[in-house]
Scaffold this active site. Structure first.
Site, PDB file in Angstrom:
ATOM      1  N   SER A   2       0.845  -1.189   0.000  1.00 29.94           N
ATOM      2  CA  SER A   2       0.000   0.000   0.000  1.00 29.94           C
ATOM      3  C   SER A   2       0.882   1.240   0.000  1.00 29.94           C
ATOM      4  CB  SER A   2      -0.881   0.003   1.258  1.00 29.94           C
ATOM      5  OG  SER A   2      -1.528   1.243   1.436  1.00 29.94           O
ATOM      6  N   TYR A  57      -2.422  -1.576  10.437  1.00 29.79           N
ATOM      7  CA  TYR A  57      -2.464  -1.847   9.001  1.00 29.79           C
ATOM      8  C   TYR A  57      -1.278  -1.181   8.306  1.00 29.79           C
ATOM      9  CZ  TYR A  57      -4.076  -1.878   4.154  1.00 29.79           C
ATOM     10  OH  TYR A  57      -4.158  -2.054   2.792  1.00 29.79           O
TER      11      TYR A  57
END
Length: 254
Positions: free
Chosen positions: A138, A151
């Protein structure tokens, strides 16, 4: 990397980026296996893509990871690509202490499962003439989103792991790639975004899949999608500034 004639396992492939990668790869003549926790989602994906091979698996469970590996190599010994795509994202406020803590499932699925599956598959993949491991991380691996600290940390860890793994496997047939998407309009964080009233839903997963496969064909090791290209350059120049920008933008979308 060749993008046709492969046999591919995509974790978390029943929805979102994983499903769109499966769609694109099948269209190019690849055999695609996807795994996921929810059988109803897997069946819906197979109805949409009849050529899809499905396997239910909770990647937080070590035993089920081993069973997934055995299923793949016994039934599809020609498997030559592993795509570590599965992930979960939660908002956690550490100011609340343990009250907001929801266990270590993010770490188990986003990070530990990737490490374990890589360890399980590496020797098998290395016996293939051409092989690849593709980790979906990401833009938050570069600049974290503070409301999703675990995360963001797991994606940063997987980014670092991808670099090390690429060096370790340099003398083998296995190529190591990393896909770094920005915010994507998938169910990963859709509920939380809707709850926050966030207007930025992100880019479509179809765009991520198309751009990723185009870059894989050109052997681009780190595939920066959309705004992540700018984010990566900016974070190297002024990490503190870009941390403020990313998190201010999120707050303004609430």
């Amino acid at each position: 990397m060749k993008t046709t004639g492969n046999t591919i396992l995509i974790t978390g492939g029943a929805t979102g980026i994983g499903l769109e990668l499966a769609r694109e790869f099948i269209a190019k003549g690849n055999t695609v296996i996807v795994c996921g926790r929810r059988m109803e989602k897997l069946l819906a994906a197979m109805k949409e893509l009849p050529a899809l091979i499905i396997r239910q698996c909770d990647l937080a469970d070590i035993t089920q990871r081993r069973e997934l590996y055995i299923f793949c190599v016994q039934n599809y010994p020609e498997i030559n690509i592993l795509i570590n795509n599965a992930g979960i994202q939660r908002e956690i406020d550490f100011r609340k202490g343990e009250e907001d803590w929801q266990g270590d499932s993010e770490v188990m699925i986003n990070l530990d499962a990737c490490f374990h599956l890589t360890a399980l598959f590496t020797q098998h993949l290395s016996r293939q003439k051409e092989a690849a491991i593709i980790n979906v991380t990401s833009g938050l691996a570069i600049v974290p989103l503070t409301i999703t600290p675990i995360y963001s940390a797991t994606k940063a860890g997987l980014h670092s792991f991808s670099i090390s793994l690429r060096k370790q496997l340099a003398g083998t047939s296995i190529k190591v790639f990393e896909i770094l998407p920005p915010v994507v309009d998938t169910e990963l964080d859709r509920g939380a975004r809707d709850k926050r009233g966030q207007t930025n839903k992100g880019i479509l997963p179809q765009q991520v899949a198309r751009e990723s496969i185009e870059a894989l064909a050109k052997d681009k090791w780190e595939i920066l999608i959309g705004i992540v290209k700018v984010l990566t350059i900016g974070a190297r120049i002024s990490p503190g500034l870009f941390l403020k920008i990313i998190n201010k933008k999120n707050n303004s979308d609430k």
